[in-house]
Design a protein around this motif. Structure first.
Motif, PDB file in Angstrom:
ATOM      1  N   THR A  70      46.701  17.904  24.060  1.00 34.06           N
ATOM      2  CA  THR A  70      45.760  18.745  24.473  1.00 34.06           C
ATOM      3  C   THR A  70      46.356  19.744  25.452  1.00 34.06           C
ATOM      4  OG1 THR A  70      45.275  17.162  26.630  1.00 34.06           O
ATOM      5  CG2 THR A  70      43.773  16.971  24.451  1.00 34.06           C
ATOM      6  N   HIS A  71      47.698  19.990  25.664  1.00 32.02           N
ATOM      7  CA  HIS A  71      48.499  20.940  26.441  1.00 32.02           C
ATOM      8  C   HIS A  71      49.700  21.375  25.994  1.00 32.02           C
ATOM      9  CE1 HIS A  71      48.446  23.978  29.498  1.00 32.02           C
ATOM     10  NE2 HIS A  71      49.463  23.199  29.882  1.00 32.02           N
ATOM     11  N   VAL A  72      49.887  22.226  25.225  1.00 26.61           N
ATOM     12  CA  VAL A  72      51.284  22.414  24.890  1.00 26.61           C
ATOM     13  C   VAL A  72      51.365  24.038  24.558  1.00 26.61           C
ATOM     14  CG1 VAL A  72      50.634  21.805  22.206  1.00 26.61           C
ATOM     15  CG2 VAL A  72      53.016  21.851  23.144  1.00 26.61           C
ATOM     16  N   HIS A  73      52.426  24.605  25.186  1.00 24.70           N
ATOM     17  CA  HIS A  73      52.611  26.039  25.161  1.00 24.70           C
ATOM     18  C   HIS A  73      53.618  26.429  23.729  1.00 24.70           C
ATOM     19  CE1 HIS A  73      51.311  27.064  29.273  1.00 24.70           C
ATOM     20  NE2 HIS A  73      51.409  25.533  29.153  1.00 24.70           N
ATOM     21  N   TYR A  74      52.971  27.308  22.921  1.00 25.51           N
ATOM     22  CA  TYR A  74      53.866  27.714  21.941  1.00 25.51           C
ATOM     23  C   TYR A  74      55.106  28.601  22.097  1.00 25.51           C
ATOM     24  CZ  TYR A  74      53.677  32.008  18.867  1.00 25.51           C
ATOM     25  OH  TYR A  74      54.078  33.352  18.215  1.00 25.51           O
ATOM     26  N   SER A 225      42.814  26.172  30.443  1.00 24.71           N
ATOM     27  CA  SER A 225      43.758  27.243  31.632  1.00 24.71           C
ATOM     28  C   SER A 225      44.434  26.000  32.462  1.00 24.71           C
ATOM     29  CB  SER A 225      42.603  27.897  32.504  1.00 24.71           C
ATOM     30  OG  SER A 225      43.637  28.765  33.240  1.00 24.71           O
ATOM     31  N   HIS A 226      45.056  26.416  33.506  1.00 18.60           N
ATOM     32  CA  HIS A 226      45.715  25.366  34.276  1.00 18.60           C
ATOM     33  C   HIS A 226      44.988  25.272  35.793  1.00 18.60           C
ATOM     34  CE1 HIS A 226      49.193  26.989  31.846  1.00 18.60           C
ATOM     35  NE2 HIS A 226      49.297  25.622  31.993  1.00 18.60           N
ATOM     36  N   ILE A 227      45.095  24.311  36.411  1.00 23.72           N
ATOM     37  CA  ILE A 227      44.430  24.157  37.717  1.00 23.72           C
ATOM     38  C   ILE A 227      45.212  23.081  38.532  1.00 23.72           C
ATOM     39  CG2 ILE A 227      42.725  22.156  37.103  1.00 23.72           C
ATOM     40  CD1 ILE A 227      40.653  23.590  38.758  1.00 23.72           C
ATOM     41  N   ALA A 264      44.312  21.953  32.499  1.00 30.83           N
ATOM     42  CA  ALA A 264      45.588  21.172  32.278  1.00 30.83           C
ATOM     43  C   ALA A 264      46.120  20.921  33.989  1.00 30.83           C
ATOM     44  CB  ALA A 264      46.763  21.958  31.770  1.00 30.83           C
ATOM     45  N   HIS A 265      46.647  19.863  33.803  1.00 32.51           N
ATOM     46  CA  HIS A 265      47.062  19.378  35.436  1.00 32.51           C
ATOM     47  C   HIS A 265      46.266  18.494  36.160  1.00 32.51           C
ATOM     48  CE1 HIS A 265      51.072  20.582  33.537  1.00 32.51           C
ATOM     49  NE2 HIS A 265      50.465  21.947  33.683  1.00 32.51           N
ATOM     50  N   ASN A 266      45.516  19.328  37.074  1.00 33.62           N
ATOM     51  CA  ASN A 266      44.684  18.859  38.075  1.00 33.62           C
ATOM     52  C   ASN A 266      45.374  17.599  38.771  1.00 33.62           C
ATOM     53  OD1 ASN A 266      42.018  19.476  39.184  1.00 33.62           O
ATOM     54  ND2 ASN A 266      41.086  17.856  38.265  1.00 33.62           N
ATOM     55  N   THR A 315      51.696  17.337  26.507  1.00 31.39           N
ATOM     56  CA  THR A 315      52.944  17.259  26.856  1.00 31.39           C
ATOM     57  C   THR A 315      53.626  18.410  27.560  1.00 31.39           C
ATOM     58  OG1 THR A 315      53.585  18.702  24.729  1.00 31.39           O
ATOM     59  CG2 THR A 315      53.514  16.307  24.267  1.00 31.39           C
ATOM     60  N   ASP A 316      52.615  19.675  27.559  1.00 31.43           N
ATOM     61  CA  ASP A 316      53.133  20.693  28.472  1.00 31.43           C
ATOM     62  C   ASP A 316      54.422  21.169  28.104  1.00 31.43           C
ATOM     63  OD1 ASP A 316      52.419  22.773  30.211  1.00 31.43           O
ATOM     64  OD2 ASP A 316      53.308  21.717  31.754  1.00 31.43           O
ATOM     65  N   VAL A 317      54.817  21.373  27.089  1.00 31.17           N
ATOM     66  CA  VAL A 317      56.162  22.100  26.346  1.00 31.17           C
ATOM     67  C   VAL A 317      55.716  23.500  26.832  1.00 31.17           C
ATOM     68  CG1 VAL A 317      57.208  22.670  24.506  1.00 31.17           C
ATOM     69  CG2 VAL A 317      56.679  20.292  24.742  1.00 31.17           C
TER      70      VAL A 317
HETATM   71 ZN   LIG Z   1      50.752  24.437  30.861  1.00 32.86          ZN
END
Ligand SMILES: [Zn+2]
Ligand SMILES: Nc1nc2[nH]cnc2c(=O)[nH]1
Length: 439
Positions: A70-74, A225-227, A264-266, A315-317
């Motif tokens: 649910t969170h990965v950067h291409y 988004s990120h938080i 993402a994150h929190n 994974t937040d790659v």
């Molecule tokens: Zn991220």
């Protein structure tokens, strides 16, 4: 019709609320037609009711629902491994220079291919993908994603301050490019669109409003988004939005906090933020490898669950350490252990749920994927360690299915992914040993 014969496990319900959530068939059958599961149960039973189905024998491996990241950067595949920094320095030195290179569509296409192939070969069948700042790189991405058959929920990333000028847009352009991309790609093949302001730090109120307008005009697109990732980042956001009650407030004011949202994150939330996310059914993507690598902190899972905030894994790659959702599950487990009595003890069923069904629910795709229930798409990963590996040894001596699942999360890697399907279509098959190119 195809009948898959395998040891399979899934979590149609949440182990956080249902004690027997892990469902196991040691000699199971999944009958699939047109990519959907028609029947599920003990192999002998399913076989008796469908004697003419072609049988695919997957015994010797373990079949799980395809992983949902649910969170990965291409744009960040090539910057994996940038260790030794915290978030803002890491963005500045390691990541944003690479993201600027995606202004070249040829470069972007090569990265998109590497990215999508890494998802599939790690058993990830659905991903909420943080895209590129460039609309051209998003066209390229959606073209490539459609070709692979993976389920992607992705969007152009927008920012209008504090990154680097070549990555900035304007509220008007963000709206116009977002609208055009949604019209071109949302609902095409297995692709969906996600409105994606990078984070409140790099987004003015007007830019967030433009994102809110898109969300209102296209009620089916998702938001991400990120938080609350890093204390310095949180402090900067509060300074940039002097009237804001907290980090969530600017997103909330723009109408972005809904049941179609994933933040993402929190890692550092206030109780008010958790209450608002729960009230709006907005999910959190927990990224434990990234939180460790960037020193962001220990995710307060207990507070999320107590507040009623839905949590899935990402994974937040490239802030994270790779594409493996097995590794992500293990790291989530480690971090809850490290929290001691403030942590939530996680068992193998929790790790499976967080990396499959919870992700489907976060993306509002719970009726389509995430488990092996009848009517769901056949999105699956077959894990089968190569002979003689430690995982192979340990699995051969496991005394229960739960223990096998724990072994997979503890020792499993990309090399153990044998086959992957999305909607019944094969999207990855490991090259058998000895048949690699050059051997
Ligand atoms: Zn991220
Ligand atoms: N981990 C992570 N956090 C971010 N916050 C804003 N951009 C990013 C990013 O690319 N990675």
């Amino acid at each position: 019709m195809t009948l898959y014969r395998a040891t399979f496990m899934h979590t149609p319900e949440s182990p956080f609320t249902a004690p027997d959530a892990l469902q196991v068939q040691e000699d199971g059958g999944l009958l699939v037609e047109d990519g959907r599961i028609l029947a599920s149960g003990p192999y002998a039973e399913v076989r008796a009711n469908s004697p003419r189905a072609e049988v695919v024998d997957l015994r010797g491996g373990v079949l799980l629902p395809g992983f949902i990241d649910t969170h990965v950067h291409y744009p960040q595949v090539r910057v994996l491994g940038g260790l030794g920094m915290q978030l803002l320095e890491w963005l500045d030195k390691n990541t944003l220079p690479e993201e600027a290179r995606l202004s070249d569509p040829t470069y972007a296409r090569a990265v998109a291919r590497e990215f999508l192939s890494a998802l599939a070969s790690n058993g990830t069948t659905t991903a909420l993908v943080f895209g590129s700042h460039y609309a051209s790189a998003m066209d390229v991405f959606f073209e490539e994603a459609t070709r692979t058959g993976l389920r992607v929920v992705a969007g152009q990333v927008v920012s209008d301050r504090l990154l680097r000028p070549e990555l900035h847009t304007t509220p008007e352009r963000a709206y116009a490019e977002g609208k055009a991309l949604i019209e071109r790609w949302h609902g095409v093949g297995r692709a969906l669109y996600a409105v994606t302001p990078r984070f409140a730090l790099s987004a003015s109120e007007a830019l967030l409003d433009a994102c809110g307008t898109l969300m209102r005009e296209f009620p089916d697109v998702r938001f991400t988004s990120h938080i609350n990732e890093n204390p310095r980042e949180v402090q900067t956001v509060l300074e940039l939005f002097p009237g804001a009650r907290d980090y969530l407030d600017p997103y909330e004011q723009a109408g972005l906090v809904t049941h179609r949202g994933v933040l993402a994150h929190n890692v550092h939330p206030t109780d008010r933020e958790l209450g608002v996310m729960a009230a709006h059914h907005c999910s959190a993507a927990h990224c434990p490898c990234s939180n460790s690598a960037l020193g962001s902190g220990l995710f307060p899972l207990r507070r999320h669950l107590q507040a009623g905030v839905h949590v899935a894994l990402g994974t937040d790659v490239g802030g994270g350490t790779g594409f493996s959702m097995l590794k992500e599950g293990l790291q989530a487990y480690f971090m809850q252990q490290l929290l001691g009595t403030a942590g939530v003890p996680l068992g193998p069923a929790h790790l499976l749920y967080l990396s499959t069904r919870a992700g489907a629910q976060a993306l509002d795709l719970g009726d389509l994927t995430g488990d092996f229930g009848v009517g769901k798409a056949f999105d699956a990963v077959c894990l089968r360690p190569p002979e003689g590996t430690t995982l192979d040894t340990v699995l051969n001596h496991a005394d229960s299915p739960e223990r096998m699942l724990a072994d997979l999360f503890t020792l499993g890697t990309q090399q153990d992914v044998a086959q992957v399907w999305v909607g019944g279509d094969p999207v990855y098959r490991r090259v058998p040993a000895g048949q690699e190119v050059g051997v």
